[in-house]
Design a protein around this motif. Structure first.
Motif, PDB file in Angstrom:
ATOM      1  N   PRO A  22       8.457  -5.998  17.797  1.00 50.44           N
ATOM      2  CA  PRO A  22       8.513  -4.577  17.428  1.00 50.44           C
ATOM      3  C   PRO A  22       7.966  -4.310  16.017  1.00 50.44           C
ATOM      4  CG  PRO A  22      10.575  -5.286  18.423  1.00 50.44           C
ATOM      5  CD  PRO A  22       9.753  -6.532  18.239  1.00 50.44           C
ATOM      6  N   GLU A  23       7.028  -3.366  15.949  1.00 48.68           N
ATOM      7  CA  GLU A  23       6.405  -2.991  14.669  1.00 48.68           C
ATOM      8  C   GLU A  23       7.349  -2.021  13.957  1.00 48.68           C
ATOM      9  OE1 GLU A  23       2.876  -3.760  13.737  1.00 48.68           O
ATOM     10  OE2 GLU A  23       3.825  -3.160  11.858  1.00 48.68           O
ATOM     11  N   PRO A  24       7.705  -2.285  12.710  1.00 50.06           N
ATOM     12  CA  PRO A  24       8.632  -1.366  12.029  1.00 50.06           C
ATOM     13  C   PRO A  24       8.086   0.062  11.930  1.00 50.06           C
ATOM     14  CG  PRO A  24       8.506  -3.463  10.862  1.00 50.06           C
ATOM     15  CD  PRO A  24       7.452  -3.507  11.920  1.00 50.06           C
ATOM     16  N   HIS A  66       6.416 -16.017   1.762  1.00 49.89           N
ATOM     17  CA  HIS A  66       6.325 -16.001   3.222  1.00 49.89           C
ATOM     18  C   HIS A  66       7.301 -14.939   3.671  1.00 49.89           C
ATOM     19  CE1 HIS A  66       3.893 -19.590   4.146  1.00 49.89           C
ATOM     20  NE2 HIS A  66       4.255 -19.908   2.923  1.00 49.89           N
ATOM     21  N   ARG A  67       6.775 -13.909   4.343  1.00 58.52           N
ATOM     22  CA  ARG A  67       7.620 -12.789   4.727  1.00 58.52           C
ATOM     23  C   ARG A  67       8.896 -13.253   5.425  1.00 58.52           C
ATOM     24  NH1 ARG A  67       5.427  -7.373   4.011  1.00 58.52           N
ATOM     25  NH2 ARG A  67       4.838  -7.902   1.937  1.00 58.52           N
ATOM     26  N   ASN A  68       8.764 -14.309   6.279  1.00 58.86           N
ATOM     27  CA  ASN A  68       9.910 -14.675   7.096  1.00 58.86           C
ATOM     28  C   ASN A  68      10.618 -15.925   6.581  1.00 58.86           C
ATOM     29  OD1 ASN A  68       9.183 -12.541   8.585  1.00 58.86           O
ATOM     30  ND2 ASN A  68       8.244 -13.694  10.247  1.00 58.86           N
ATOM     31  N   LEU A 117       0.853  -1.209   0.000  1.00 59.49           N
ATOM     32  CA  LEU A 117       0.000   0.000   0.000  1.00 59.49           C
ATOM     33  C   LEU A 117       0.878   1.245   0.000  1.00 59.49           C
ATOM     34  CD1 LEU A 117      -2.700  -1.240   2.540  1.00 59.49           C
ATOM     35  CD2 LEU A 117      -3.013  -0.874   0.095  1.00 59.49           C
ATOM     36  N   SER A 118       1.962   1.177   0.764  1.00 61.43           N
ATOM     37  CA  SER A 118       2.858   2.329   0.802  1.00 61.43           C
ATOM     38  C   SER A 118       3.569   2.507  -0.543  1.00 61.43           C
ATOM     39  CB  SER A 118       3.883   2.141   1.932  1.00 61.43           C
ATOM     40  OG  SER A 118       4.855   3.140   1.874  1.00 61.43           O
ATOM     41  N   LEU A 119       3.989   1.391  -1.162  1.00 63.63           N
ATOM     42  CA  LEU A 119       4.679   1.525  -2.456  1.00 63.63           C
ATOM     43  C   LEU A 119       3.763   2.166  -3.503  1.00 63.63           C
ATOM     44  CD1 LEU A 119       7.215   1.076  -4.141  1.00 63.63           C
ATOM     45  CD2 LEU A 119       6.291  -1.140  -4.827  1.00 63.63           C
ATOM     46  N   TYR A 126       9.235   8.419   6.833  1.00 59.57           N
ATOM     47  CA  TYR A 126       8.009   7.795   7.332  1.00 59.57           C
ATOM     48  C   TYR A 126       7.002   7.587   6.208  1.00 59.57           C
ATOM     49  CZ  TYR A 126       9.561   8.844  12.123  1.00 59.57           C
ATOM     50  OH  TYR A 126      10.252   8.899  13.300  1.00 59.57           O
ATOM     51  N   ASN A 127       6.122   6.618   6.413  1.00 61.39           N
ATOM     52  CA  ASN A 127       4.988   6.453   5.491  1.00 61.39           C
ATOM     53  C   ASN A 127       4.155   7.735   5.524  1.00 61.39           C
ATOM     54  OD1 ASN A 127       3.793   3.068   5.183  1.00 61.39           O
ATOM     55  ND2 ASN A 127       5.868   3.684   5.667  1.00 61.39           N
ATOM     56  N   GLY A 128       3.603   8.074   4.381  1.00 58.33           N
ATOM     57  CA  GLY A 128       2.774   9.274   4.301  1.00 58.33           C
ATOM     58  C   GLY A 128       1.345   8.926   3.906  1.00 58.33           C
ATOM     59  N   LEU A 155      13.584  -0.222   3.155  1.00 57.27           N
ATOM     60  CA  LEU A 155      13.616  -1.226   4.221  1.00 57.27           C
ATOM     61  C   LEU A 155      12.422  -1.014   5.146  1.00 57.27           C
ATOM     62  CD1 LEU A 155      14.999  -3.455   5.906  1.00 57.27           C
ATOM     63  CD2 LEU A 155      16.444  -1.692   6.913  1.00 57.27           C
ATOM     64  N   ARG A 156      11.532  -2.001   5.154  1.00 58.22           N
ATOM     65  CA  ARG A 156      10.292  -1.870   5.914  1.00 58.22           C
ATOM     66  C   ARG A 156      10.218  -2.886   7.045  1.00 58.22           C
ATOM     67  NH1 ARG A 156       6.830   1.321   3.047  1.00 58.22           N
ATOM     68  NH2 ARG A 156       7.319   1.724   0.869  1.00 58.22           N
ATOM     69  N   ASP A 157      11.312  -3.609   7.278  1.00 53.11           N
ATOM     70  CA  ASP A 157      11.340  -4.648   8.310  1.00 53.11           C
ATOM     71  C   ASP A 157      12.386  -4.324   9.358  1.00 53.11           C
ATOM     72  OD1 ASP A 157       9.503  -6.520   7.049  1.00 53.11           O
ATOM     73  OD2 ASP A 157      11.081  -6.818   5.555  1.00 53.11           O
TER      74      ASP A 157
HETATM   75  C1  GLC Z   1       5.848  -3.296   6.754  1.00 54.63           C
HETATM   76  C2  GLC Z   1       5.833  -3.192   8.277  1.00 54.63           C
HETATM   77  C3  GLC Z   1       4.885  -2.134   8.801  1.00 54.63           C
HETATM   78  C4  GLC Z   1       5.016  -0.864   7.994  1.00 54.63           C
HETATM   79  C5  GLC Z   1       4.828  -1.149   6.532  1.00 54.63           C
HETATM   80  C6  GLC Z   1       4.932   0.097   5.650  1.00 54.63           C
HETATM   81  O1  GLC Z   1       4.830  -4.069   6.269  1.00 54.63           O
HETATM   82  O2  GLC Z   1       5.503  -4.445   8.883  1.00 54.63           O
HETATM   83  O3  GLC Z   1       5.134  -1.869  10.170  1.00 54.63           O
HETATM   84  O4  GLC Z   1       4.090   0.083   8.451  1.00 54.63           O
HETATM   85  O5  GLC Z   1       5.831  -2.033   6.101  1.00 54.63           O
HETATM   86  O6  GLC Z   1       6.231   0.659   5.647  1.00 54.63           O
END
Ligand code: GLC
Ligand code: UDP
Length: 390
Positions: free
Chosen positions: A287-289, A62-64, A17-19, A173-175, A120-122
């Protein structure tokens, strides 16, 4: 500037969604290459952002999952890397948005001699990734990336602590576009009726269903809250966590909470849903990124309680713009929910303060994100060091 964005996922996670937001200003000249077909392609097309599904070969999303496994399956990666390298010749730079995109992007950048940016989002810590995976991500970023954009200071620190180069990193930061979150309370009656939550105290949880997102913590917390407190859980298991989803349904049944918990699945109407809630809970146990849902709730003028770890502490000032609780602490979460339930004026005041602070600072506005990324990419192309205006 012509950018080749890469993302491994076909799903609508926060990174995707951010991309979609990040790519908007470049839509006339960019391409988003994805490694599987699905809703992410549709979203990009809806936004008129050029997109291409680069492979039919399933790369396990799988993310991880283990990098070594991915790289070991180079059988499926080699043609993808070659294809990306060939496409990259028509672009100024490669912009990897996820970890497998970093693997592919790093090698394609080397072959095509195009600079690599890694968003880097992780959080590269032991909570989220094995030592091997952390080392490989850091090695690829250090060796091949000219710029690492971290989605929070916490994400940046974890990268550096894992051995990442500080000189190539910057925090952006995400906007968000605030107008997308302005919902008139009067327009919510129908939605609340549909959900049967008109006369209830509703705590909303908005996240893919995944053990580390901690939906089970909220469910357990309900047993310590007044009996008219209910919850809506919005989100699906996106990255293979179906077992966790089943576990959550079982937990609800075992605790006799069937009438107090609703699973709504994945929804696209996040803003009206958040605005329908009396409180939005974020409960990640690792911890949430960043935590997009926290800023989204603030923009919807809903009070937020969030787990104090990772980037979240950069977003919430406890008892002023929301509440922070210890990750995984069921009692503390229940206490905040009960407080907000008993003192709605206090909860409304905190929500207003959060919304006003966002308006005044413009800190999490998409316009600021766009401006910062443009500045960093411009510096990269000119070969000058990364720096952002304060
Ligand atoms: C990743 C992170 C989340 C972050 C998102 C957008 O999915 O888990 O915390 O908000 O990226 O950058
Ligand atoms: N989201 C959504 N529909 C859902 C659940 C979540 O559109 O059913 C969105 C949510 O609004 C947020 C994103 O998914 O923008 C999740 O991002 P976040 O940073 O909170 O967590 P992530 O899943 O990226 O770790």
């Amino acid at each position: 500037m012509k950018i080749l964005f890469l993302d491994q996922s076909n799903k609508l996670g926060g990174a995707e969604l951010s991309l979609a937001d990040v790519a908007k200003p470049y839509r006339s000249d960019c391409l988003v290459g994805i490694f599987a077909d699905g809703p992410f392609r549709e979203l990009l097309e809806d936004h008129q952002i050029p997109v291409q599904v680069l492979t039919n070969q399933p790369i396990q999303i799988h993310r991880n999952s283990n990098f070594i496994q991915s790289i070991g399956r180079t059988g499926s990666l080699v043609p993808l890397i070659a294809k990306v390298a060939e496409i990259a010749h028509n672009y100024d730079l490669i912009y990897a948005n996820t970890q497998k995109a970093l693997v592919v992007g790093a090698l394609a950048s080397c072959l095509s001699r195009r600079p690599l940016v890694y968003h880097l989002r992780d959080i590269l810590s032991a909570d989220h990734f094995s030592r091997t995976n952390r080392r490989i991500a850091v090695m690829l970023a250090n060796r091949f990336a000219s710029l690492v954009i971290a989605n929070s200071k916490a994400t940046r620190s974890a990268f550096i602590e894992a051995g990442g180069r500080s000189d190539i990193t910057a925090v952006v930061y995400n906007g968000f576009e605030p107008e997308n979150y302005q919902i008139q309370p009067s327009s919510l009656t129908q939605l609340k009726q549909q959900l049967g939550i008109n006369d209830q105290y509703v705590v909303g949880h908005f996240s893919r269903l995944s053990p580390w997102k901690g939906q089970h913590i909220l469910i357990e917390a309900l047993t310590h809250c007044p009996s008219d407190v209910t919850a809506i859980l919005v989100g699906d298991p996106l990255f293979g966590e179906e077992d966790y989803a089943k576990q959550l349904h079982k937990q609800v049944a075992n605790l006799g909470l069937e009438k107090r918990v609703q699973f709504l699945g994945f929804r696209s109407d996040i803003a009206p849903l958040m605005a329908s809630c009396d409180l939005v809970a974020h409960t990640s146990i690792s911890p949430e990124p960043f935590g997009r849902v926290i800023i989204e709730a603030m923009l919807c003028n809903s009070p937020v309680v969030a787990a104090a770890a990772g980037g979240v502490v950069e977003l919430v000032e406890s008892a002023r713009t929301g509440w922070l609780v210890k990750p995984g602490d069921v009692r503390e979460l229940a206490d905040v929910i009960t407080l907000c339930h008993h003192k709605p004026e206090l909860a409304a005041k905190i929500a207003n303060q959060a919304q006003q602070q966002l308006q005044v600072s413009g800190r999490f506005y998409l316009s600021a994100t766009h401006q910062q990324i443009a500045q960093l990419l411009h510096q990269l192309m000119k070969g000058t060091p990364n720096s952002l205006d304060p």
